[in-house]
Design a protein around this motif. Sequence first.
Motif, mmCIF file in Angstrom:
data_model
loop_
_atom_site.group_PDB
_atom_site.id
_atom_site.type_symbol
_atom_site.label_atom_id
_atom_site.label_comp_id
_atom_site.label_asym_id
_atom_site.label_seq_id
_atom_site.Cartn_x
_atom_site.Cartn_y
_atom_site.Cartn_z
ATOM 1 N N MET A 104 -5.853 4.851 4.087
ATOM 2 C CA MET A 104 -5.138 4.728 5.367
ATOM 3 C C MET A 104 -5.369 3.338 5.965
ATOM 4 O O MET A 104 -4.451 2.732 6.514
ATOM 5 C CB MET A 104 -5.582 5.810 6.335
ATOM 6 N N ALA A 105 -6.597 2.823 5.840
ATOM 7 C CA ALA A 105 -6.888 1.483 6.361
ATOM 8 C C ALA A 105 -6.079 0.433 5.603
ATOM 9 O O ALA A 105 -5.524 -0.488 6.204
ATOM 10 C CB ALA A 105 -8.381 1.194 6.258
ATOM 11 N N ASN A 106 -6.003 0.587 4.285
ATOM 12 C CA ASN A 106 -5.205 -0.342 3.485
ATOM 13 C C ASN A 106 -3.729 -0.267 3.856
ATOM 14 O O ASN A 106 -3.052 -1.293 3.971
ATOM 15 C CB ASN A 106 -5.386 -0.067 1.993
ATOM 16 N N ASP A 107 -3.239 0.962 4.043
ATOM 17 C CA ASP A 107 -1.834 1.134 4.439
ATOM 18 C C ASP A 107 -1.573 0.493 5.792
ATOM 19 O O ASP A 107 -0.538 -0.154 5.994
ATOM 20 C CB ASP A 107 -1.465 2.618 4.478
ATOM 21 N N ALA A 108 -2.523 0.671 6.724
ATOM 22 C CA ALA A 108 -2.364 0.076 8.056
ATOM 23 C C ALA A 108 -2.377 -1.447 7.959
ATOM 24 O O ALA A 108 -1.584 -2.126 8.613
ATOM 25 C CB ALA A 108 -3.461 0.575 8.997
ATOM 26 N N ASP A 109 -3.280 -2.000 7.140
ATOM 27 C CA ASP A 109 -3.331 -3.453 6.954
ATOM 28 C C ASP A 109 -2.026 -3.969 6.359
ATOM 29 O O ASP A 109 -1.500 -4.999 6.783
ATOM 30 C CB ASP A 109 -4.498 -3.844 6.046
ATOM 31 N N ASN A 110 -1.516 -3.259 5.371
ATOM 32 C CA ASN A 110 -0.248 -3.660 4.742
ATOM 33 C C ASN A 110 0.908 -3.589 5.738
ATOM 34 O O ASN A 110 1.769 -4.472 5.759
ATOM 35 C CB ASN A 110 0.054 -2.795 3.515
ATOM 36 N N ALA A 111 0.913 -2.532 6.548
ATOM 37 C CA ALA A 111 1.980 -2.394 7.553
ATOM 38 C C ALA A 111 1.887 -3.517 8.579
ATOM 39 O O ALA A 111 2.910 -4.086 8.986
ATOM 40 C CB ALA A 111 1.892 -1.031 8.231
#
Length: 103
Positions: A28-35
């Motif tokens: 989720m943290a990676n997805d948030a960073d990517n977003a």
Amino acid sequence: MKKSTLAAVGLAAALGLAACSDQTQQSMANDADNAAADANATMREAGSDVDAAFESAERSTENAADATGRALERAGDATANAADRAADATGNALVSAGNTIRD
């Protein structure tokens, strides 16, 4: 089932969920960073597009002003030429009238 077996199964399940939860949190943290990175890139691109649009509008405005200036200059020249011709014609008419009176 014995209590110790039940406790061991419960402990194994809890450890599995805890491990899964860390993976999920990291994902989720990676997805948030990517977003966030995508949003920043989109905003930079939008800013660049707006800048390009303003530059294009500025060039168009300058071109229109230049064209208007040239048209006004031509109109002024035409008016000056017409006034010169009218003055010449008036002067010629006065000379002709003076000659007619004198003769």
